[in-house]
Scaffold this active site. Structure first.
Site, PDB file in Angstrom:
ATOM      1  N   ALA A  84     -38.723   4.943  32.372  1.00 21.61           N
ATOM      2  CA  ALA A  84     -39.052   5.934  31.353  1.00 21.61           C
ATOM      3  C   ALA A  84     -40.034   6.973  31.886  1.00 21.61           C
ATOM      4  CB  ALA A  84     -39.622   5.242  30.118  1.00 21.61           C
ATOM      5  N   LYS A  88     -46.905   5.138  31.124  1.00 24.83           N
ATOM      6  CA  LYS A  88     -46.720   4.023  32.042  1.00 24.83           C
ATOM      7  C   LYS A  88     -45.597   3.131  31.516  1.00 24.83           C
ATOM      8  CE  LYS A  88     -51.187   2.833  31.950  1.00 24.83           C
ATOM      9  NZ  LYS A  88     -52.518   2.263  32.298  1.00 24.83           N
ATOM     10  N   GLY A  89     -45.243   2.109  32.288  1.00 27.52           N
ATOM     11  CA  GLY A  89     -44.134   1.240  31.909  1.00 27.52           C
ATOM     12  C   GLY A  89     -44.519   0.229  30.845  1.00 27.52           C
ATOM     13  N   GLY A 139     -29.711  -5.756  31.053  1.00 24.05           N
ATOM     14  CA  GLY A 139     -29.725  -6.002  32.494  1.00 24.05           C
ATOM     15  C   GLY A 139     -30.813  -6.977  32.899  1.00 24.05           C
ATOM     16  N   GLU A 142     -41.524  -4.415  30.505  1.00 27.63           N
ATOM     17  CA  GLU A 142     -41.743  -5.794  30.950  1.00 27.63           C
ATOM     18  C   GLU A 142     -43.077  -6.373  30.505  1.00 27.63           C
ATOM     19  OE1 GLU A 142     -39.319  -5.828  35.156  1.00 27.63           O
ATOM     20  OE2 GLU A 142     -41.081  -4.561  35.006  1.00 27.63           O
ATOM     21  N   ILE A 185     -30.176   0.797  29.543  1.00 25.28           N
ATOM     22  CA  ILE A 185     -29.732  -0.597  29.496  1.00 25.28           C
ATOM     23  C   ILE A 185     -30.108  -1.245  28.160  1.00 25.28           C
ATOM     24  CG2 ILE A 185     -29.796  -0.811  31.989  1.00 25.28           C
ATOM     25  CD1 ILE A 185     -32.442  -2.286  31.768  1.00 25.28           C
ATOM     26  N   GLY A 186     -30.239  -0.389  27.149  1.00 27.11           N
ATOM     27  CA  GLY A 186     -30.659  -0.838  25.834  1.00 27.11           C
ATOM     28  C   GLY A 186     -32.108  -0.529  25.559  1.00 27.11           C
TER      29      GLY A 186
END
Length: 731
Positions: free
Chosen positions: A516, A688-689, A245, A692, A472-473
């Site tokens: 996540a 945390k993320g 995505g 990206e 989304i993978g």
């Protein structure tokens, strides 16, 4: 029962570290992996509903104007064609991420070349495509478009909430020992996800089911219902598998709405899949940017001033703009600061969220400028960055949550062998190749979003997790399996995770690197609820419950449950911790490049990256995400560039033959290292993320290395060989 937590205080307990079972964090294989490699995972185009017919979108052939007539008769007379549809409910462009309502609608007003304005439906795809290609349309007023964001005839806007003027930057620049004052440009980018956008719409009376490729179902159902003018209770979206995505599938899009309109008219399921060219023309692009960066530093390299002005673009009427300076606000010190945002309104494909909106290009320009400051001051680039890590937020005065920034810089330098770099450019050669090393920092804001999940512990000791979260993978199936398995003391194969159904409890969705931690926290809380119910059955306190190997307190779970099942629901919401501490993720990149002294081509020889993102929930999927970000960074540095014709705004390179993404031969073996970290302010699972972070600055490490190799500083991305050839040092 529901375990509800608003994140108003930092987590006081790290339960996942205390449990007997510790699957979470390990490089567990994806549970959905066998389905994907065997071709049995059902993606959007693969439902094969009985009676399905096919739609192909017809797009505007002018960049601006008014659609006055669609000449349907000839096309509707073609073999197999069932109808040509155009409607005021058609979408001009996809909804922005988290819009939660319809975007601008209507097929009559044209804002960009390639805008979807009609749908041709036929019994076969080939018949529909032929009809769409034959469809003739008439337009008025096509000569008024504006296409160049930097042209003087383009209207510019200054968002009021994105203008900062703190202290006196001009005076700081005059007083500084060392300064940088440069303009950097980045082109537009396309997400280019492997799976093209697709939707299948089918109706049962007033009930609409959409099988589509979408990232955020709790928003998408509202956007679809609003677009069609129907009750949201009559909309269900199924999206169990998404083939990538990167932000392009955040909001409901034209193919979904047009498929639903045609399906209602025909009484048949209608599938609309975009061609690769249509994806490039009508799906969100990352905006190009012009970034003016000013740095003022004293003799020690300490920043006294930092300026970052940005120009980006979007369609008229769109609120979104690329938040280029997002990380600049918090990553480095500097008392005197000015950051100004401008948005140009142009007739180009809609700009929206593409992986790591803001930092993906903002960190690149900032890190190039920091490299120039290191060169001017004679200070090592790693040391310069460490000297400018602020003790508190330089604008708000906030403290920081867990921040292993310096550790990432030091660990990356050590793993890469940074001490072997010659700081003087154009000093190393290997035959006809100039060799150089460069580095850059990574930073990305961290967010926690509201998310809910339901977990059922069955009488036989197995568990089912249900949430409308998507994969989304990125590995959602894996991480939610791991969290539930640890919390309930079960082997991973006893946990069945069900995703991508809007009838399930609403999750954060996949985007912004918050999926996540947010959805994982909701599953964590739902399992805590079940643990409390088990404690009640055992007559003990919740903190005394020990679940391991399918047992509770030494007794088989099936015996404890005694033929019953337990259901827990988890509900996480962001709270005051987001305001109390600046939360972000950090990292570093170190690159070695070779630049051919004859042809000007660049090869990345080595790339080392170190990242800190709180608790890592699955080492394998997190590392994979970082690989993807670094590879995209190589593409940003050397290849990727959306090219618009300035005469009519049409996208010239609208497929993967002309929009060059990195392939295997472009990418070296990448060394990714994940730091051990827990961030109690970020989420109850201290995560945390990371999805990206791997992109946010990667390209700058490559271009800084090109400068070290050749002495040529290219500030206009990407660094194609024509920008190097006439400046290369003599062999």
């Amino acid at each position: 029962m529901t375990r509800h937590l608003v994140m108003d205080e930092p987590a006081t307990k790290r339960l996942l570290d205390e449990l007997p079972s510790k699957i979470t964090g390990t490089p567990m294989d994806r549970p959905d992996g066998p389905l994907k490699v065997s071709g049995t995972a059902t993606y959007a185009h693969e439902w094969n509903l009985p009676g399905t017919v096919y739609g192909v979108l017809a797009r505007a052939t002018v960049p601006k104007g008014k659609l006055t007539e669609i000449l349907k008769d000839e096309v509707e007379a073609l073999p197999g064609v069932l109808g040509v549809y155009s409607d005021e409910r058609f979408l001009r462009n996809p909804a922005q991420g988290t819009a939660n309502e319809a975007p601008i609608q209507g097929a009559d007003e044209i804002a960009y070349l390639g805008q979807p304005v009609a749908l041709v439906v036929a019994e076969t795809f080939e018949q529909a495509r032929h009809g769409a290609n034959r469809l003739q349309m008439k337009f008025d007023g096509a000569a008024d478009g504006v296409f160049d964001p930097e042209a003087t005839n383009v209207p510019h806007e200054r968002p009021e909430d994105d203008q900062l003027d703190q202290g006196d930057l001009d005076q700081a620049m005059k007083d500084a020992k060392f300064t940088v004052d440069q303009v950097y440009r980045t082109p537009g980018h396309n997400s280019a996800a492997m799976e093209p956008h697709c939707s299948i719409a089918s109706w049962d009376g007033d009930k609409l089911t959409l099988r589509g490729s979408y990232q955020m179902l709790k928003y998408n159902v509202n956007e679809l219902a609003d677009s069609l003018g129907i009750d949201v209770e009559n909309v269900r979206i199924l999206s169990p598998y998404v083939g990538g995505g990167f932000g392009s599938k955040l909001g409901i899009a034209p193919e979904a709405v047009s498929a639903a309109i045609a399906s209602k008219e025909l009484g048949k399921p209608v599938v609309v899949a975009l061609s690769r060219q249509q994806v490039f023309e009508s799906v969100m692009r990352r905006s190009e940017s012009r970034q003016h960066i000013r740095l003022a530093a004293d003799e020690s390299g300490k920043l006294s001033g930092l300026g970052h002005d940005s120009l980006v673009s979007n369609l008229p009427g769109e609120d979104f703009y690329e938040p280029v300076m997002q990380a600049t606000h918090f990553i480095y010190t500097g008392e005197h600061r000015r950051m100004q945002m401008e948005v140009a309104r142009v007739n180009r494909t809609c700009a929206g969220s593409v992986r790591a909106p803001g930092e993906a290009i903002g960190m690149v320009a900032l890190e190039n400028a920091m490299d120039e400051l290191a060169e001017a001051s004679g200070i090592d680039p790693v040391e310069l960055r460490k000297r400018n890590i602020p003790e508190q937020h330089p604008e708000s005065g906030q403290g920081y949550s867990s921040r292993p920034f310096a550790e990432a810089l030091d660990e990356g330098a050590k793993r890469f062998g940074w001490d072997k770099r010659n700081p003087k450019p154009a000093q190393m050669r290997d035959g006809e190749w100039w060799i150089g090393m460069g580095m850059a920092s990574a930073a990305r804001v961290n967010m926690l979003m509201e998310s809910q999940a339901r977990v059922t512990l069955n009488a036989d000791g197995s568990a089912v997790v249900e949430t409308d979260m998507t994969d989304i993978g990125t590995g959602t199936y894996a991480i939610l399996t791991q969290i539930a398995a640890d919390m309930l003391g079960l082997p991973a194969d006893k946990v069945d995770v069900k995703l991508g159904d809007s009838d399930f409890p609403t999750a954060s969705g996949s985007g912004g690197s918050f999926g996540a931690a947010s959805s994982g926290s909701s599953v964590f809380l739902a399992c805590q609820d079940i643990r409390a119910q088990i404690a009640e059955k055992l007559g003990i306190g919740e903190d005394d419950v020990v679940l391991e190997d399918g047992k509770a307190g030494g007794k088989a779970l099936a015996d404890v449950l005694d033929g019953t099942s337990l259901t827990g629901e988890g509900h996480i919401e962001p709270g005051e911790t987001a305001d109390d501490r600046k939360q972000a993720t950090y990292g570093s990149y170190f690159a070695e490049v070779a630049v051919n002294g004859v042809t000007g081509e660049t090869r990345v020889r080595r790339l080392t990256a170190v990242f800190g993102a709180g608790r890592i929930l699955n080492e394998k999927t997190a590392t994979s995400q970082c690989y993807g970000g670094c590879i995209w960074g190589i593409g940003m540095a050397l290849h990727e560039e959306l090219m618009f014709d300035q005469r009519d705004g049409h996208l010239v390179n609208r497929d993967l033959a002309e929009y060059h993404v990195p392939v295997n031969l472009d990418v070296p073996q990448i060394d990714v290292h994940l730091l051990e970290e827990r961030d109690d302010w970020a989420s109850p699972i201290q995560s945390k993320g990371i999805g990206e972070l791997g992109l946010c600055g990667a390209a700058a490490a490559v271009t800084n290395a090109i400068y070290n190799a050749t002495g040529v500083r290219v500030r206009d991305y990407p660094v194609t060989l024509d920008k190097l050839l006439d400046q290369l040092p003599e062999m």
